[in-house]
Design a protein around this motif. Structure first.
Motif, PDB file in Angstrom:
ATOM      1  N   ILE A   1       0.845  -1.204   0.000  1.00 44.23           N
ATOM      2  CA  ILE A   1       0.000   0.000   0.000  1.00 44.23           C
ATOM      3  C   ILE A   1       0.881   1.257   0.000  1.00 44.23           C
ATOM      4  CG2 ILE A   1      -1.670   1.341   1.366  1.00 44.23           C
ATOM      5  CD1 ILE A   1      -2.971  -1.317   2.174  1.00 44.23           C
ATOM      6  N   LEU A   2       1.943   1.233   0.800  1.00 45.39           N
ATOM      7  CA  LEU A   2       2.859   2.388   0.838  1.00 45.39           C
ATOM      8  C   LEU A   2       3.468   2.616  -0.545  1.00 45.39           C
ATOM      9  CD1 LEU A   2       4.712   1.874   4.257  1.00 45.39           C
ATOM     10  CD2 LEU A   2       2.723   3.305   3.758  1.00 45.39           C
ATOM     11  N   GLU A   3       3.823   1.510  -1.208  1.00 41.40           N
ATOM     12  CA  GLU A   3       4.432   1.605  -2.529  1.00 41.40           C
ATOM     13  C   GLU A   3       3.448   2.208  -3.539  1.00 41.40           C
ATOM     14  OE1 GLU A   3       6.127  -1.888  -5.017  1.00 41.40           O
ATOM     15  OE2 GLU A   3       7.314  -1.802  -3.185  1.00 41.40           O
ATOM     16  N   ARG A   4       2.173   1.841  -3.388  1.00 46.12           N
ATOM     17  CA  ARG A   4       1.172   2.262  -4.372  1.00 46.12           C
ATOM     18  C   ARG A   4       0.671   3.686  -4.167  1.00 46.12           C
ATOM     19  NH1 ARG A   4       0.768  -0.857  -9.003  1.00 46.12           N
ATOM     20  NH2 ARG A   4       1.530  -2.895  -8.389  1.00 46.12           N
ATOM     21  N   LEU A   5       0.774   4.184  -2.930  1.00 42.77           N
ATOM     22  CA  LEU A   5       0.208   5.510  -2.652  1.00 42.77           C
ATOM     23  C   LEU A   5       1.280   6.562  -2.373  1.00 42.77           C
ATOM     24  CD1 LEU A   5      -2.760   4.519  -0.288  1.00 42.77           C
ATOM     25  CD2 LEU A   5      -2.856   4.952  -2.746  1.00 42.77           C
TER      26      LEU A   5
ATOM     27  N   ASP B   1       0.587  14.722  -4.321  1.00 44.39           N
ATOM     28  CA  ASP B   1       0.089  15.521  -3.198  1.00 44.39           C
ATOM     29  C   ASP B   1      -0.016  14.722  -1.901  1.00 44.39           C
ATOM     30  OD1 ASP B   1      -1.913  13.920  -4.088  1.00 44.39           O
ATOM     31  OD2 ASP B   1      -3.502  15.443  -3.985  1.00 44.39           O
ATOM     32  N   VAL B   2       0.602  13.549  -1.887  1.00 50.15           N
ATOM     33  CA  VAL B   2       0.553  12.725  -0.672  1.00 50.15           C
ATOM     34  C   VAL B   2       1.886  12.838   0.068  1.00 50.15           C
ATOM     35  CG1 VAL B   2       0.384  10.357   0.206  1.00 50.15           C
ATOM     36  CG2 VAL B   2      -1.133  11.113  -1.622  1.00 50.15           C
ATOM     37  N   THR B   3       1.816  13.243   1.324  1.00 47.63           N
ATOM     38  CA  THR B   3       3.056  13.386   2.106  1.00 47.63           C
ATOM     39  C   THR B   3       3.243  12.219   3.067  1.00 47.63           C
ATOM     40  OG1 THR B   3       1.813  14.729   3.688  1.00 47.63           O
ATOM     41  CG2 THR B   3       3.112  15.910   2.026  1.00 47.63           C
ATOM     42  N   GLU B   4       2.128  11.575   3.446  1.00 43.63           N
ATOM     43  CA  GLU B   4       2.233  10.502   4.421  1.00 43.63           C
ATOM     44  C   GLU B   4       1.113   9.483   4.187  1.00 43.63           C
ATOM     45  OE1 GLU B   4       2.596  12.055   8.443  1.00 43.63           O
ATOM     46  OE2 GLU B   4       2.166  10.035   9.204  1.00 43.63           O
ATOM     47  N   VAL B   5       1.438   8.198   4.370  1.00 41.00           N
ATOM     48  CA  VAL B   5       0.415   7.160   4.249  1.00 41.00           C
ATOM     49  C   VAL B   5       0.377   6.371   5.552  1.00 41.00           C
ATOM     50  CG1 VAL B   5      -0.369   5.134   2.960  1.00 41.00           C
ATOM     51  CG2 VAL B   5       0.842   6.964   1.765  1.00 41.00           C
ATOM     52  N   GLU B   6      -0.816   6.226   6.074  1.00 41.96           N
ATOM     53  CA  GLU B   6      -0.970   5.476   7.315  1.00 41.96           C
ATOM     54  C   GLU B   6      -1.869   4.274   7.027  1.00 41.96           C
ATOM     55  OE1 GLU B   6      -2.119   6.459  11.953  1.00 41.96           O
ATOM     56  OE2 GLU B   6      -2.631   7.891  10.379  1.00 41.96           O
ATOM     57  N   VAL B   7      -1.442   3.092   7.472  1.00 44.99           N
ATOM     58  CA  VAL B   7      -2.232   1.885   7.232  1.00 44.99           C
ATOM     59  C   VAL B   7      -2.639   1.302   8.581  1.00 44.99           C
ATOM     60  CG1 VAL B   7      -2.327  -0.360   6.092  1.00 44.99           C
ATOM     61  CG2 VAL B   7      -0.917   1.453   5.124  1.00 44.99           C
ATOM     62  N   ILE B   8      -3.938   1.160   8.777  1.00 44.81           N
ATOM     63  CA  ILE B   8      -4.448   0.639  10.050  1.00 44.81           C
ATOM     64  C   ILE B   8      -5.155  -0.694   9.815  1.00 44.81           C
ATOM     65  CG2 ILE B   8      -6.049   1.064  11.978  1.00 44.81           C
ATOM     66  CD1 ILE B   8      -5.610   4.104  11.364  1.00 44.81           C
ATOM     67  N   PHE B   9      -4.849  -1.639  10.659  1.00 36.69           N
ATOM     68  CA  PHE B   9      -5.524  -2.940  10.570  1.00 36.69           C
ATOM     69  C   PHE B   9      -6.463  -3.075  11.755  1.00 36.69           C
ATOM     70  CE2 PHE B   9      -1.699  -3.429   8.117  1.00 36.69           C
ATOM     71  CZ  PHE B   9      -2.100  -4.185   7.042  1.00 36.69           C
ATOM     72  N   GLU B  10      -7.729  -3.187  11.478  1.00 38.53           N
ATOM     73  CA  GLU B  10      -8.661  -3.501  12.572  1.00 38.53           C
ATOM     74  C   GLU B  10      -9.803  -4.357  12.022  1.00 38.53           C
ATOM     75  OE1 GLU B  10      -9.700   0.452  14.072  1.00 38.53           O
ATOM     76  OE2 GLU B  10     -11.525   0.360  12.883  1.00 38.53           O
ATOM     77  N   GLY B  11      -9.819  -5.579  12.454  1.00 42.80           N
ATOM     78  CA  GLY B  11     -10.855  -6.478  11.965  1.00 42.80           C
ATOM     79  C   GLY B  11     -10.738  -7.816  12.644  1.00 42.80           C
ATOM     80  N   LEU B  12     -11.747  -8.611  12.467  1.00 41.26           N
ATOM     81  CA  LEU B  12     -11.775  -9.933  13.104  1.00 41.26           C
ATOM     82  C   LEU B  12     -11.604 -11.037  12.086  1.00 41.26           C
ATOM     83  CD1 LEU B  12     -14.817  -9.202  15.422  1.00 41.26           C
ATOM     84  CD2 LEU B  12     -12.419  -9.285  16.097  1.00 41.26           C
ATOM     85  N   LYS B  13     -11.729 -10.637  10.801  1.00 41.76           N
ATOM     86  CA  LYS B  13     -11.634 -11.662   9.748  1.00 41.76           C
ATOM     87  C   LYS B  13     -10.290 -12.343   9.807  1.00 41.76           C
ATOM     88  CE  LYS B  13     -14.543  -9.536   6.278  1.00 41.76           C
ATOM     89  NZ  LYS B  13     -14.521  -8.879   4.970  1.00 41.76           N
ATOM     90  N   LYS B  14     -10.300 -13.596   9.443  1.00 39.04           N
ATOM     91  CA  LYS B  14      -9.041 -14.354   9.387  1.00 39.04           C
ATOM     92  C   LYS B  14      -8.381 -14.144   8.047  1.00 39.04           C
ATOM     93  CE  LYS B  14      -8.290 -17.063  13.051  1.00 39.04           C
ATOM     94  NZ  LYS B  14      -7.959 -18.345  13.627  1.00 39.04           N
TER      95      LYS B  14
END
Lengths: 388, 214
Positions: free
Chosen positions: B192-196, B201-214
């Motif tokens: 995701i960091l590589e793609r965005l 105009d993007v200075t920072e990318v934050e990726v959050i994981f929150e879920g119960l799916k396996k």
């Protein structure tokens, strides 16, 4: 060097099998069911009856009419599953099989599902072995048939069919086993083990193609699925393929334990050779419960079609469970059922041996596999940390 | 010929050109994933003045068609300008190879996709994009549709794993419906960091994981 290691697909016929068949093309060509019309027919009928007796004996059956000749393993599986399902609908329309069966079994069950039957597909563990407890939990009073393969055609994993047969018998459910790839490498004893139906495929053991065998224990309720004449005790219409029946008999008669022992040694040589010379190899299946002539390995970080094609250039014939290789672009459902991921299936190769393979061929295969795998890994973006 | 491939395909498969990595590449991009089948990584070195592709290399976790296409496509593109490279399609590669069996054509698409992604990333990085559109949720979604969950082989958009996307003052926050202990958290985050990350105009990318799916 030419090395054929796709013997789970089909084998080279033994010359003695071919020789036994030839008179049935050129001299004894009458239809065996013409026995009441002329001596030509009687001669052929006698020969077919002898072949029937041979298989009855080898499978631990009691009566020659328990052996039904079909056009192949696929037809035998269709007849066993559909024939039993249709004939036992008064008992119930629930059937049990596994997720790792041959397509002729799985697709027979899928057809029955379309027709209103309920089918349970049992899962397997990481080695490909069916969980007997899961089977027990699946059984209902409407269960009419349990069908579990003896050995797996892709990984070589062997199921405990004696235990499953025993359980089926206790519960009063008919039991079929697809032994196409396992027999005669592994023994079977229909009456003593309590097996009702057995599928065999002679071209897997140096016999001819175009012939299959379905053992049906006397008294088993089963219906024909093809419509036609009265051949094969009304279970399988159509003119008997007599040359192939005689060839199948010959193949069963000359199959020897010594050959099996030799093939097993070659297989061990292949596994040890590859595991000691090539890094990052995974064994797919059960090392303990395995057919003597099949081994399935995943070469990590590279793709199976590329491996098999490169081996083909070196004269070595194998197949892969990679999605890239299959016509429907699906990875091997058998490896996936064993909990392998797509990546593991992607680099899987099946080596299947025969009595015609030699130590030199195996050593050549080990050497070439090492070269091909190392070449392809140089191209791969994966697994570099393991390599360095 | 024992196999359904042209002589040229076999030649490129057996002895592929432009294989490997480029140190200090201007662009590195990966298309596909080991789970969905094939995977191809492309490295580009571009002349900053002329925008001519000076060097291009690839790595493949793929079948014969994938390797052969990677080989011939990198041959075709080398020495061309970035703008010219953008116009090369998978059809050009297949034609140059003398054809591929129809079930195998899709393998060539992956290599062409990787090339187009690489071109796009380079142009963004160098500010060569003529029309500077502000990054929207739609653009982020289309970029994320190239990010594959290695466990299933399905991209995170199609698999419905994108919970929310927030864009504020150059900071993009992507929340995924995947547990923090998912086996491939790091791979997905990196992708995701590589793609965005390169968007103008993007200075920072934050990726959050929150879920119960396996």
């Amino acid at each position: 060097m030419k090395v054929y290691l796709d013997n789970a697909a089909s084998t080279k016929m033994d010359k003695r099998v071919v020789d036994a068949m030839i008179p049935f093309f050129l001299e004894k060509y009458a239809v065996s069911s013409s026995q009441f019309a002329h001596a030509y027919g009687i001669e052929v009928k006698d020969a077919v009856d002898e072949a029937r007796a041979t298989f009855t004996d080898r499978l631990g059956g009691k009566y020659p009419e328990e052996v039904i000749f079909t056009s192949g393993g696929t037809e035998a599986n269709n007849l066993a599953i559909k024939g039993v399902a249709y004939a036992n609908m008064n008992k119930g329309k629930h059937l049990i099989t596994t997720q790792v069966e041959h397509n002729s079994v799985l697709n027979s069950f899928r057809r029955l599902e379309e027709e209103g039957f309920e089918v349970s597909y049992l899962p397997v563990d990481k080695d490909g072995i069916v969980d007997i407890d899961a089977l027990k939990n699946c059984i209902k009073k409407e269960t009419a048939l349990i069908s579990v393969q003896y050995g797996n055609h892709e990984t070589g994993t062997v199921q405990d069919i004696r235990e499953i047969a025993k359980l089926s018998k206790e519960k009063g459910i008919l039991f079929h086993t697809d032994a196409a790839i396992a027999w005669p490498y592994l023994p079977i004893d229909a009456y003593n083990w309590g097996i009702d139906l057995i599928t065999l495929s002679p071209h897997k053991f140096y016999g001819p193609k175009g012939i299959g065998i379905l053992f049906v224990k006397k008294g088993t309720r089963i219906k024909n699925v093809l419509d036609g004449g009265f051949n094969e005790f009304n279970l399988r219409p159509g003119t008997e393929n007599t040359p192939a029946i005689i060839g199948a008999q010959k193949a069963a008669e000359i199959f020897s334990r010594e050959d099996v022992d030799r093939v097993l040694l070659l297989k061990k040589r292949l596994i040890t050779g590859i595991e000691t010379t090539i890094k990052a190899v995974e064994y797919n299946g059960s090392k303990e419960h395995s057919i003597p002539h099949i081994v399935n390995l995943t070469f990590k970080y590279i793709e199976g079609e590329a491996i098999s094609l490169r081996l083909d250039f070196e004269g070595i014939a194998v197949i892969t469970g990679s999605a890239c290789y299959s016509r429907n672009l699906q990875a091997s459902y058998i490896l996936l059922a064993m909990g392998k991921n797509h990546e593991q299936a992607h680099g899987s190769i099946r080596f299947s041996l025969s009595k015609y393979n030699t130590e030199e061929e195996i050593d050549y295969t080990i050497q070439k596999a090492g070269e091909v795998v190392s070449d392809l890994r140089k191209l791969s973006p994966l697994g570099e940390e393991d390599e360095e | 010929m024992p196999v359904p491939y042209t002589k040229l395909v076999i030649e490129h498969f057996k002895h592929p050109h432009n294989v490997g990595k480029i140190k200090n590449a201007d662009v590195k991009v990966t298309e596909g994933s080991p789970a969905c089948g094939d995977m191809l990584t492309l490295f580009l070195k571009v002349d900053p003045e002329t925008h001519i592709i000076k060097d291009i290399k690839f790595q493949s976790f793929g079948c014969a068609s994938n390797i052969a296409t990677g080989s011939i496509l990198t041959d075709i593109v080398k020495g061309k300008t970035i703008e010219e490279a953008a116009k090369i399609t998978w059809k050009d590669a297949v034609e140059a190879l003398g054809g591929l069996p129809s079930v195998k054509v899709h393998c060539s698409v992956l290599a062409a996709d990787a090339l187009h992604s690489a071109v796009e990333i380079y142009m963004e990085k160098k500010g060569l994009v003529k029309e500077k559109k502000p990054t929207t949720k739609e653009i982020v979604m289309s970029k994320l549709s190239h990010v594959v969950d290695p466990l299933t082989g399905i991209d995170v958009v199609r698999a419905n794993l994108i919970k929310t996307i927030h864009i504020k003052e150059g900071i993009v926050t992507v929340t995924l419906d995947l547990p923090k202990d998912h086996q491939f958290v790091e791979n997905i985050k990196e992708e995701i960091l590589e793609r965005l990350g390169y968007l103008w105009d993007v200075t920072e990318v934050e990726v959050i994981f929150e879920g119960l799916k396996k």
